[in-house]
Scaffold this motif. Structure first.
Motif, mmCIF file in Angstrom:
data_model
loop_
_atom_site.group_PDB
_atom_site.id
_atom_site.type_symbol
_atom_site.label_atom_id
_atom_site.label_comp_id
_atom_site.label_asym_id
_atom_site.label_seq_id
_atom_site.Cartn_x
_atom_site.Cartn_y
_atom_site.Cartn_z
ATOM 1 N N MET A 1 0.825 -1.208 0.000
ATOM 2 C CA MET A 1 0.000 0.000 0.000
ATOM 3 C C MET A 1 0.860 1.259 0.000
ATOM 4 O O MET A 1 0.548 2.244 -0.690
ATOM 5 N N LEU A 2 1.938 1.245 0.750
ATOM 6 C CA LEU A 2 2.792 2.429 0.832
ATOM 7 C C LEU A 2 3.570 2.664 -0.458
ATOM 8 O O LEU A 2 3.777 3.804 -0.870
ATOM 9 N N THR A 3 3.988 1.590 -1.095
ATOM 10 C CA THR A 3 4.815 1.731 -2.302
ATOM 11 C C THR A 3 4.016 1.656 -3.588
ATOM 12 O O THR A 3 4.524 2.010 -4.655
ATOM 13 N N GLY A 4 2.764 1.187 -3.490
ATOM 14 C CA GLY A 4 1.981 0.993 -4.712
ATOM 15 C C GLY A 4 2.444 -0.201 -5.520
ATOM 16 O O GLY A 4 2.119 -0.318 -6.712
ATOM 17 N N ARG A 5 3.186 -1.105 -4.900
ATOM 18 C CA ARG A 5 3.725 -2.271 -5.614
ATOM 19 C C ARG A 5 2.593 -3.176 -6.082
ATOM 20 O O ARG A 5 1.778 -3.633 -5.297
ATOM 21 N N GLU A 6 2.548 -3.418 -7.380
ATOM 22 C CA GLU A 6 1.496 -4.234 -7.977
ATOM 23 C C GLU A 6 1.986 -5.658 -8.210
ATOM 24 O O GLU A 6 3.160 -5.869 -8.539
ATOM 25 N N THR A 7 1.096 -6.602 -8.059
ATOM 26 C CA THR A 7 1.351 -7.979 -8.470
ATOM 27 C C THR A 7 0.707 -8.187 -9.829
ATOM 28 O O THR A 7 -0.505 -7.983 -9.981
ATOM 29 N N THR A 8 1.500 -8.529 -10.816
ATOM 30 C CA THR A 8 0.954 -8.878 -12.123
ATOM 31 C C THR A 8 0.333 -10.259 -12.011
ATOM 32 O O THR A 8 0.990 -11.222 -11.618
ATOM 33 N N LEU A 9 -0.938 -10.360 -12.346
ATOM 34 C CA LEU A 9 -1.659 -11.600 -12.105
ATOM 35 C C LEU A 9 -1.564 -12.565 -13.284
ATOM 36 O O LEU A 9 -0.955 -13.616 -13.181
ATOM 37 N N SER A 10 -2.150 -12.235 -14.397
ATOM 38 C CA SER A 10 -2.195 -13.183 -15.524
ATOM 39 C C SER A 10 -0.885 -13.179 -16.293
ATOM 40 O O SER A 10 -0.459 -12.146 -16.812
ATOM 41 N N ASP A 11 -0.257 -14.355 -16.382
ATOM 42 C CA ASP A 11 0.925 -14.508 -17.232
ATOM 43 C C ASP A 11 0.528 -14.508 -18.702
ATOM 44 O O ASP A 11 1.299 -14.071 -19.554
ATOM 45 N N GLN A 12 -0.658 -15.024 -18.970
ATOM 46 C CA GLN A 12 -1.211 -15.007 -20.326
ATOM 47 C C GLN A 12 -2.663 -14.548 -20.227
ATOM 48 O O GLN A 12 -3.390 -14.968 -19.325
ATOM 49 N N TYR A 13 -3.078 -13.704 -21.162
ATOM 50 C CA TYR A 13 -4.462 -13.226 -21.181
ATOM 51 C C TYR A 13 -4.981 -13.371 -22.601
ATOM 52 O O TYR A 13 -4.494 -12.720 -23.519
ATOM 53 N N HIS A 14 -5.967 -14.232 -22.779
ATOM 54 C CA HIS A 14 -6.488 -14.550 -24.106
ATOM 55 C C HIS A 14 -7.918 -14.043 -24.231
ATOM 56 O O HIS A 14 -8.826 -14.527 -23.546
ATOM 57 N N GLN A 15 -8.135 -13.068 -25.096
ATOM 58 C CA GLN A 15 -9.447 -12.441 -25.268
ATOM 59 C C GLN A 15 -10.273 -13.232 -26.282
ATOM 60 O O GLN A 15 -10.366 -12.909 -27.458
ATOM 61 N N VAL A 16 -10.898 -14.258 -25.767
ATOM 62 C CA VAL A 16 -11.711 -15.162 -26.573
ATOM 63 C C VAL A 16 -12.976 -14.441 -27.029
ATOM 64 O O VAL A 16 -13.479 -13.548 -26.343
ATOM 65 N N ARG A 17 -13.497 -14.803 -28.194
ATOM 66 C CA ARG A 17 -14.770 -14.248 -28.654
ATOM 67 C C ARG A 17 -15.897 -14.670 -27.715
ATOM 68 O O ARG A 17 -15.870 -15.768 -27.148
ATOM 69 N N ALA A 18 -16.903 -13.832 -27.564
ATOM 70 C CA ALA A 18 -18.100 -14.253 -26.839
ATOM 71 C C ALA A 18 -18.672 -15.491 -27.509
ATOM 72 O O ALA A 18 -18.861 -15.524 -28.722
ATOM 73 N N GLY A 19 -18.923 -16.517 -26.718
ATOM 74 C CA GLY A 19 -19.434 -17.776 -27.265
ATOM 75 C C GLY A 19 -18.376 -18.662 -27.870
ATOM 76 O O GLY A 19 -18.694 -19.724 -28.415
ATOM 77 N N GLY A 20 -17.103 -18.269 -27.766
ATOM 78 C CA GLY A 20 -16.029 -19.022 -28.408
ATOM 79 C C GLY A 20 -15.239 -19.923 -27.493
ATOM 80 O O GLY A 20 -14.186 -20.456 -27.884
ATOM 81 N N ASP A 21 -15.719 -20.147 -26.269
ATOM 82 C CA ASP A 21 -14.944 -20.920 -25.295
ATOM 83 C C ASP A 21 -14.818 -22.390 -25.683
ATOM 84 O O ASP A 21 -13.806 -23.021 -25.378
ATOM 85 N N VAL A 22 -15.848 -22.951 -26.324
ATOM 86 C CA VAL A 22 -15.729 -24.346 -26.769
ATOM 87 C C VAL A 22 -14.560 -24.474 -27.732
ATOM 88 O O VAL A 22 -13.743 -25.402 -27.637
ATOM 89 N N GLY A 23 -14.451 -23.517 -28.658
ATOM 90 C CA GLY A 23 -13.336 -23.542 -29.593
ATOM 91 C C GLY A 23 -11.996 -23.395 -28.904
ATOM 92 O O GLY A 23 -11.025 -24.095 -29.240
ATOM 93 N N ALA A 24 -11.919 -22.472 -27.932
ATOM 94 C CA ALA A 24 -10.663 -22.288 -27.202
ATOM 95 C C ALA A 24 -10.276 -23.548 -26.442
ATOM 96 O O ALA A 24 -9.108 -23.978 -26.461
#
Length: 758
Positions: A263-286
């Motif tokens: 909180m004092l330093t504003g140090r962020e944790t990067t969460l997702s190592d990979q982020y894949h923006q799948v199409r809506a309704g495209g999860d079966v394909g992914a």
């Protein structure tokens, strides 16, 4: 237009932004300072369990074991504002229909039972005795099959058990619940493939996993306490992969409010190592792409004589159908997978490589998977992926649907279910000396259709804001008032109250954070979290009004007035001592609730008997079952020029239909909810411009004109053809028949719409 012009989050999840947001709600709701002491007790043994989401409560809790969303819910509920009889006498129902959802709830806590008076178009105060007697009189004139007993997912296990008992003693299994609208796909889908209708992990699995995979779930808004184990995973060198159409800040970065140095330093944790923006309704394909990469790698390993990629021993001992599934995967071209998912082969292989190189994997998912027309296939395909490497039923691995409402899972556990075969009717027969109804009751979709057809004559709502929450809002608002009876158990005024039936009551209840004083003292209740852990909850706040009753007392009062005497059914005794109700729950569900009263305040809760957690598969085959996919998307419509796939989302400033304010800081949207988010390429192709007013029009060809006007176009980082706007406003665009094919869960994450410039 450059990416610099796109809306941006005001900062990472958590951090000072979270504290500022909580402080704003504290002032906006007029909450008394003493409510801060309530937050200190939240989600801890001896305190009360959060009224927001169903995220688990760890045994080793933090000093402040609440998140931004949970704190907002508590402060919003414990407002000093009161919506008493005077306010309702000053405003007609017709007038109040013009108010915003936010403004209705901001009036504060309801303080007395109210009956709608059609002559004056106002709600007028009545006594509890009058209300119970009048409601009972109407119920006893109606066919039980025409009455629906709905539950929102908030009431504790004790009230929920008695509510289900009341409905069955009355003569019906019409017990739909809010899971019908969100995670019923899980209950049906997981039950079909692994034999358990809930997730398979416990808290210790989170502490030992090496990889978290997210599918259609946004922890920053919907379950912020999930951010702490996510950060812990990254701190110990683990990884996170996310699949979601939007880049959600709760999957991108996090500053831990519990960590002074961060909180004092504003140090962020990067969460997702990979982020894949799948199409809506495209999860079966992914998911097909991930599975294909795994099977190709395993085929190569077999050819080379090296170590298998799949867990062949697990598949042999515990599963069935893998060979048929693998054959379909091998035959599916990568080009088709890329088209369906909107992701490249390279991106999917990158995700699969991390999955294959990691021993212990947990898959978490939300309504991005369940609220699709073929959501059951999303769940089945995710299960296929996890089964291939034995990632279900062992330490550090498993599948976890993230539930929304605080006791939505638990209510199902203790009998609020419309399907008769989910309830031990023989136990109810023996305990209470009656013949329970055996015919299946109505799902919420059936209930809405029954309203439109005139078959549903009465609706009792144990919490919730059903008129606002379900699809086809115009249909609901048109037909809801035609019922003979509407009864709503609630803490605050909401839009459902403004469409009263011919006889209509609002019955105000205690908040879970408030004292519940009965004949034997302050009563505790219990809830079940997303990990199937049972927790006790005890309120300590002074009630908002001395005319409030607990949810259990209201249920018992209605039942007592409605049903004939039965020496085995002692509503007054159960109201006096909730421990007696827990004894009944234990007698009805002995495997899940052994020594219920003795264990209910155990730190971290006690675990129900989830067979798949132990690799016991209560399926038709007795094994975990692979599903052979017959399609690569989860849609019930196709693409065509000018048609978009609309995804409805919640903002950072809301919980379900409760709107705290108009600041969606995680998406950079301030002061409004009347927006439609589109990628820049789609805006340009449609000939639109930033801030242009448009009307969204449902593009189902069923002869019904569904539209939402006054929306403003905002450029946003989204896949082509995917647009985003807010729930519940967009419910007006969703046909009641647009739902998952097995569970009937509304398909709110892929709605076919077109845009018309204003």
């Amino acid at each position: 237009m450059s990416t610099e012009d796109l809306p941006k989050p005001s900062g990472p999840a958590g951090g000072w932004g979270s504290l500022r947001s909580i402080t704003r709600i504290f002032g906006h709701a007029g909450t008394e300072a003493a409510a801060l002491d309530t937050l200190r007790r939240q989600n801890k043994p001896g305190g009360f369990m959060c009224m927001s989401c169903a995220w688990p409560k760890p045994a080793n809790y933090h000093p402040f074991e609440f998140c931004e969303n949970g704190a907002k819910m508590t402060l919003w509920e414990l407002t000093s504002h009161r919506c008493g009889p005077e306010f309702l006498a000053d405003h007609t129902v017709t007038e109040l229909r013009e108010w915003k959802d936010h403004d209705l709830e901001k009036e504060g806590r309801l303080t007395a039972p109210m009956r709608y008076d059609a002559v004056t178009d106002r709600y007028l105060e009545v006594s509890w005795e009058e209300a119970f007697a009048d409601i009972a009189g109407t119920l006893n004139r109606l066919d039980p099959d025409s009455v629906v007993f709905y539950a929102s997912g908030h009431a504790g296990l004790e009230a929920s058990y008695l509510y289900a008992l009341f409905a069955r003693l009355y003569g019906t299994n019409n017990l739909p619940q809010s899971s019908n609208m969100c995670h019923e796909t899980t209950s049906v889908g997981l039950k079909k493939v692994i034999g358990s209708p809930v997730g398979t992990i416990v808290w210790e699995d989170l502490e030992q996993t090496d990889l978290l995979m997210f599918f259609g779930q946004n922890p920053g808004t919907n379950s912020p306490r999930f951010l702490h184990p996510m950060k812990a995973l990254k701190d110990r060198g683990g990884h996170i992969i996310s699949f979601n159409p939007m880049r959600e800040q709760g999957l991108v970065s996090f500053v831990d409010p519990q960590n002074p140095a961060d909180m004092l330093t504003g140090r962020e944790t990067t969460l997702s190592d990979q982020y894949h923006q799948v199409r809506a309704g495209g999860d079966v394909g992914a998911l097909m792409g991930l599975c294909k990469a795994v099977i190709e790698a395993d085929d190569a390993a077999l050819a080379e004589g090296s170590a298998r990629v799949i867990d062949a021993a697990f598949l042999e001992e515990h599963t069935t159908g893998f060979d048929d599934f693998a054959a379909v995967v091998r035959e599916t071209p990568w080009a088709d997978i890329q088209t369906a998912s909107g992701l490249t082969e390279a991106a999917l292989r990158e995700a699969a490589d991390l999955y294959m190189s990691t021993d212990k994997v947990i898959a978490a998912y939300g309504m991005g998977l369940t609220q699709q027309a073929h959501g059951w296939l999303n769940v089945a395909m995710l299960t296929n992926l996890m089964l291939m490497r034995g990632n279900i039923g062992r330490t550090g691995a498993g599948i976890t649907p993230v539930r929304g409402h605080s006791n939505v899972q638990g209510q199902r556990t203790v009998g609020i279910a419309e399907k008769a075969d989910l309830v031990p009717m023989d136990k109810l027969r023996d305990l209470f000396g009656f013949e329970p109804p055996q015919k299946d009751g109505m799902h919420i979709v059936d209930a809405v259709e029954g309203l439109a057809e005139g078959r549903v004559k009465a609706m009792i709502s144990l919490g919730g804001n059903l008129v606002r929450a379900v699809p086809d809002r115009d249909l609901m608002e048109r037909h809801w008032p035609q019922q003979e009876l509407t009864v709503s158990v609630a803490t605050k005024l909401n839009r459902s109250h403004l469409f009263p039936g011919k006889t209509a009551y609002i019955l105000p209840c205690l908040s879970r954070a408030e004292e519940d004083i009965q004949a034997t003292g302050n009563q505790a209740v219990s809830v079940e979290d997303s990990f199937a852990m049972i927790h006790g909850s005890c309120g300590h706040r002074t009630p908002a009004s001395d005319r409030l009753k607990s949810e259990l007392a209201i249920v018992a009062g209605l039942a007592n007035a409605t049903l004939p005497p039965n020496p085995k059914v002692t509503w007054d005794e159960w109201t006096a001592d909730y421990g007696r109700v827990r004894d009944l729950i234990e007698a009805t569900y002995p495997d899940d609730f052994r020594a219920f009263n003795a264990r209910m305040n155990q730190p971290g809760g006690f675990h129900r008997n989830i067979a798949a957690h132990r690799r016991e598969w209560e399926t038709e085959s007795g094994r975990a079952e692979f599903t052979k996919p017959e399609r690569l998307d989860s849609l019930d419509f196709g693409d065509r020029p000018g048609r978009y796939r609309l995804v409805t989302v919640r903002s950072n400033d809301q919980f379900n239909t409760t709107i705290y304010g108009y600041s969606d800081r995680f998406r950079g949207i301030e002061g409004t909810r009347d927006v439609v988010l589109m990628c820049e390429a789609d805006i340009a192709e449609a000939g639109l411009r930033r801030d242009q007013p448009v009307t969204m029009i449902c593009d189902f060809e069923d002869g019904v004109d569904r539209r939402l006007s006054g929306m403003r176009v905002i450029p946003y980082d989204l896949p082509r053809g995917t647009i985003v706007s807010y729930f519940p406003e967009c419910n007006v665009l969703i046909p009641i028949g647009h739902h998952d094919k097995l569970s009937k869960t509304p398909a709110s994450k892929s709605i076919p719409v077109r845009l018309e410039p204003a």
